[in-house]
Design an enzyme around this catalytic site. Structure first.
Site, mmCIF file in Angstrom:
data_model
loop_
_atom_site.group_PDB
_atom_site.id
_atom_site.type_symbol
_atom_site.label_atom_id
_atom_site.label_comp_id
_atom_site.label_asym_id
_atom_site.label_seq_id
_atom_site.Cartn_x
_atom_site.Cartn_y
_atom_site.Cartn_z
ATOM 1 N N SER A 180 13.095 12.585 5.855
ATOM 2 C CA SER A 180 11.751 13.054 5.544
ATOM 3 C C SER A 180 11.122 13.600 6.817
ATOM 4 C CB SER A 180 10.943 11.877 4.991
ATOM 5 O OG SER A 180 9.581 12.166 5.024
ATOM 6 N N THR A 188 1.026 5.295 -0.561
ATOM 7 C CA THR A 188 0.234 6.519 -0.709
ATOM 8 C C THR A 188 1.129 7.619 -1.266
ATOM 9 O OG1 THR A 188 -1.059 5.853 1.204
ATOM 10 C CG2 THR A 188 -1.245 8.153 0.538
ATOM 11 N N THR A 190 5.917 -12.395 4.573
ATOM 12 C CA THR A 190 5.189 -12.527 3.322
ATOM 13 C C THR A 190 5.861 -13.648 2.521
ATOM 14 O OG1 THR A 190 4.179 -11.276 1.505
ATOM 15 C CG2 THR A 190 6.497 -10.761 2.027
ATOM 16 N N GLY A 192 0.851 -1.189 0.000
ATOM 17 C CA GLY A 192 0.000 0.000 0.000
ATOM 18 C C GLY A 192 0.880 1.231 0.000
ATOM 19 N N GLN A 231 6.712 -4.171 1.008
ATOM 20 C CA GLN A 231 6.882 -4.782 2.335
ATOM 21 C C GLN A 231 8.237 -4.375 2.930
ATOM 22 O OE1 GLN A 231 5.738 -7.361 -0.262
ATOM 23 N NE2 GLN A 231 3.844 -6.290 0.113
HETATM 24 P P1 IMP Z 1 0.680 -11.489 2.990
HETATM 25 O O1 IMP Z 1 1.763 -10.759 2.272
HETATM 26 O O2 IMP Z 1 -0.683 -10.970 2.672
HETATM 27 O O3 IMP Z 1 0.792 -12.975 2.813
HETATM 28 O O4 IMP Z 1 0.863 -11.223 4.568
HETATM 29 C C1 IMP Z 1 1.960 -11.767 5.295
HETATM 30 C C2 IMP Z 1 2.472 -10.777 6.334
HETATM 31 O O5 IMP Z 1 3.036 -9.643 5.688
HETATM 32 C C3 IMP Z 1 1.388 -10.208 7.249
HETATM 33 O O6 IMP Z 1 1.953 -9.976 8.529
HETATM 34 C C4 IMP Z 1 1.038 -8.877 6.613
HETATM 35 O O7 IMP Z 1 0.495 -7.968 7.548
HETATM 36 C C5 IMP Z 1 2.411 -8.442 6.140
HETATM 37 N N1 IMP Z 1 2.366 -7.521 4.994
HETATM 38 C C6 IMP Z 1 2.109 -7.821 3.707
HETATM 39 N N2 IMP Z 1 2.199 -6.718 2.932
HETATM 40 C C7 IMP Z 1 2.533 -5.710 3.758
HETATM 41 C C8 IMP Z 1 2.817 -4.311 3.543
HETATM 42 O O8 IMP Z 1 2.786 -3.799 2.420
HETATM 43 N N3 IMP Z 1 3.146 -3.599 4.654
HETATM 44 C C9 IMP Z 1 3.234 -4.164 5.885
HETATM 45 N N4 IMP Z 1 3.005 -5.450 6.131
HETATM 46 C C10 IMP Z 1 2.643 -6.214 5.077
#
Ligand code: IMP
Length: 432
Positions: free
Chosen positions: A415, A42, A241, A40, A226
């Site tokens: 920043s 922004t 992840t 995500g 991530q």
């Molecule tokens: P997944 O990537 O949906 O399989 O989630 C696995 C882990 O990675 C979980 O703890 C999620 O909250 C974390 N995670 C996945 N994408 C993000 C991100 O963009 N920011 C922070 N945590 C993430």
């Protein structure tokens, strides 16, 4: 001139969006190389807010080429929805400015469902990961299991039914085992055919485009998603992840040689957050955590979940500097610490009574480590909106310098607010 890879040096949510946007203005090509729409980012450009999950940040800027590399897992429905939203905001999303690697594995509805089934089942047994439930893990499993449907398969309707059969043999066995109804061949074929016309115009040989760009001297920005502690190998496994989030992944995840990577910029928050389950040695489940979370607006961009908050952990970031080869960091959200009387920084751990300076690999040991803190004096003035070192309170400068020393990497960018111009530039990563 170097190409630049941006990675998160903690558990994601370090504030990559703003920095990537700042860099993408200076880049010719912006490439996503891992993850999917679990990210995500922004961006605030000319006062307009754009929320991206799947598309590279270059998409909101005219004249940039955006690329989704083969290391990404690609949800065609998410792509269609995100493109439509951006188009409604006046952004051009066209095959001229966006390319999707032909060998990119797809996320289908059955992946999203499986992610949810498993998380629901694990909730009852207390073993859930806390995923974004977007099908990321199941899609990577199918890719490595050599049964994924890839973007190029949408163009070959003769062989597609066989590929779907192979995928369903696996998934329906799993679904039966988990007590869920099977998926029909027709449903998946229909799902694929319904998106093919929207995706295929973007499909290309990304490795070739990148090779041509590289030879022509284009500036390439690789946009990681991530963070290092969520890396499938180097993170807090199994609470991670399903991709390699470290800088080296830019090479296989895009199809470019490792010597083209250049400068590695680690985005680093001035404190620590994580979403989902898993160890977090410096977590502050108290008023300090509340202060950081409220002031830092620490809610997930993708899932809206409240992020867990804690003190800066120099052990983790030092390790991230090593495994990524970070040349410099972009330190974000320093202003969130404004007004604290004292600030703690974790400099080591105590594991079963022994002092260590690294995060142990085992799940049990990661859960047992106790942080060893140094306490620094806070500052009274504000760092918000500072655009030069002279604008910062002396104690804030001391905090930043101490972090540099502890992690073994310099601050390249600082920043001081979500606004793009509220950035202190020490080193331009493209010029390094
Ligand atoms: P997944 O990537 O949906 O399989 O989630 C696995 C882990 O990675 C979980 O703890 C999620 O909250 C974390 N995670 C996945 N994408 C993000 C991100 O963009 N920011 C922070 N945590 C993430």
């Amino acid at each position: 001139m170097a190409n630049v890879v941006v990675v998160g040096s903690q558990w994601g949510d370090e504030g990559k969006g703003k920095i990537v946007d700042w860099l993408s203005e200076r880049a010719d090509v912006v490439v996503r190389f891992q993850g999917g729409h679990n990210a995500g980012h922004t961006l605030v450009v000319d006062g307009k807010v754009y929320k991206l999950s799947l598309l590279p940040s270059g998409i909101v800027r005219q004249g940039k080429l955006s690329i989704i590399g083969n290391g990404v897992v690609f949800d065609p429905h998410a792509f269609v929805a995100e493109s439509a939203k951006l188009k409604a905001q006046g952004v051009t999303v066209s095959p001229e400015c966006l390319k999707i690697a032909e060998n990119t594995a797809l996320i289908l509805s059955l992946h999203r469902e499986l992610d949810g089934f498993r998380e629901d089942a694990a909730s009852n047994s207390g073993t859930k990961i806390g995923t974004t439930r977007r099908g990321i893990g199941p899609a990577y499993e199918d890719k490595v299991g050599r049964r994924a449907v890839r973007v190029m398969d949408l163009a070959d309707l003769d062989t597609l039914p066989l590929k779907v059969d192979r995928l369903l043999t696996h998934h329906n066995a799993l679904r039966r085992g988990l007590g869920h109804p099977e998926v029909s061949h027709e449903a998946i074929m229909q799902e694929l055919i319904s998106v093919a016309d929207e995706i295929l115009p973007y499909m290309d040989r990304v490795w070739k485009i990148l090779d041509d760009k590289r030879r022509a001297g284009a500036r390439i920005l690789f946009e990681g998603a991530q963070g290092t502690l969520l890396d499938i190998d180097h993170g807090t496994y199994p609470f991670v992840t399903s991709s390699n989030t470290v800088a080296g992944q830019a090479s296989p995840g895009a199809g470019i040689g490792p010597d083209s990577i250049g400068y590695v910029l680690g985005i680093t928050k001035a404190y620590t957050t994580r979403v989902g389950e898993g160890p977090f040695p410096t977590e502050q489940d108290n008023e300090v955590g509340e202060f950081l979370g409220t002031k830092g607006h620490e809610f997930g961009t993708v899932t809206g979940r409240k992020r867990r908050c804690g003190w800066f952990d120099a052990v983790l970031v030092r390790q991230a500097v090593a495994v990524n080869g970070i040349n410099g960091i972009a330190l974000t959200k320093l202003d969130v610490l404004d007004g604290l009387d004292e600030i703690k920084v974790c400099t080591g751990y105590r594991l079963d009574g022994v002092l260590i300076d690294y995060l142990p690999a085992s799940q049990g040991a990661q859960a047992r480590v106790e942080p060893v803190y140094e306490t620094l004096e806070g500052w009274k003035g504000t760092t918000k909106g500072a655009r030069s070192w002279n604008d910062l309170p002396a104690q804030a400068v001391k905090y930043v310098r101490h972090i540099e020393e502890l992690i073994g990497a310099p601050v390249a960018l600082l920043s001081t607010s979500p606004e793009r111009d509220d950035t202190i530039l020490v080193t331009d990563p493209f010029q390094d």
